[in-house]
Design a protein around this motif. Structure first.
Motif, short mmCIF file in Angstrom:
data_model
loop_
_atom_site.label_atom_id
_atom_site.label_comp_id
_atom_site.label_asym_id
_atom_site.label_seq_id
_atom_site.Cartn_x
_atom_site.Cartn_y
_atom_site.Cartn_z
N LYS A 158 0.82 -1.22 0.00
CA LYS A 158 0.00 0.00 0.00
C LYS A 158 0.85 1.26 0.00
N PHE B 156 -6.26 5.75 4.02
CA PHE B 156 -7.14 6.21 2.94
C PHE B 156 -7.30 5.13 1.87
N ASN B 157 -6.20 4.45 1.53
CA ASN B 157 -6.29 3.39 0.52
C ASN B 157 -7.22 2.27 0.96
N TYR B 158 -7.18 1.89 2.23
CA TYR B 158 -8.08 0.86 2.72
C TYR B 158 -9.53 1.35 2.71
N PHE B 159 -9.75 2.57 3.14
CA PHE B 159 -11.10 3.13 3.15
C PHE B 159 -11.66 3.22 1.73
N TYR B 160 -10.83 3.66 0.79
CA TYR B 160 -11.26 3.77 -0.60
C TYR B 160 -11.56 2.38 -1.17
N GLY B 161 -10.79 1.39 -0.77
CA GLY B 161 -11.07 0.03 -1.19
C GLY B 161 -12.42 -0.45 -0.69
N ILE C 117 -14.98 1.46 -0.05
CA ILE C 117 -16.00 2.17 -0.83
C ILE C 117 -16.21 1.48 -2.17
N LYS C 118 -15.14 1.04 -2.81
CA LYS C 118 -15.27 0.35 -4.09
C LYS C 118 -15.98 -0.99 -3.94
N SER D 65 -19.68 -0.17 -3.46
CA SER D 65 -20.33 0.23 -4.71
C SER D 65 -20.53 -0.96 -5.62
#
Length: 95
Positions: free
Chosen positions: A20, A44-49, A51-52, A55
């Motif tokens: 990461k 942030f990368n984990y949180f964004y993952g 979210i993906k 979705s």
């Protein structure tokens, strides 16, 4: 916790942190004062993952949300009453 499990979890955690943060290393090399933001970038990368993944799981719950919000004023613009005064009949009468 058995020693093998602890070793495996530690290796896995180090591997995740490395993968990461490896894409961010050139930036932190150029700007060493930003090293304090490395944990934030990883988080942030984990949180964004997440979210993906969310979705992807809710992709089939799409609607046309703006269609029901069409007010009366907009509806009157969409009917053909304005063209009748020009001698045109129907929506495509002017073409």
């Amino acid at each position: 916790m058995p020693e093998n499990t602890r070793l495996a979890m530690t290796a896995f955690t180090l591997w995740l942190v490395f993968t990461k943060s490896v894409k961010l290393l050139p930036h932190f090399y150029r700007y060493p004062g930003d090293n304090k933001f490395i944990p934030l970038g990883i988080a942030f990368n984990y949180f964004y993952g997440l979210i993906k993944v969310y979705s992807l799981m809710t992709l089939h719950h799409t609607t046309w949300g703006g269609r029901t919000a069409l007010g009366e004023e907009s509806r009157s613009l969409l009917d053909n009453s304005g063209f009748e005064s020009l001698g045109c009949s129907g929506r495509w009468g002017m073409i």
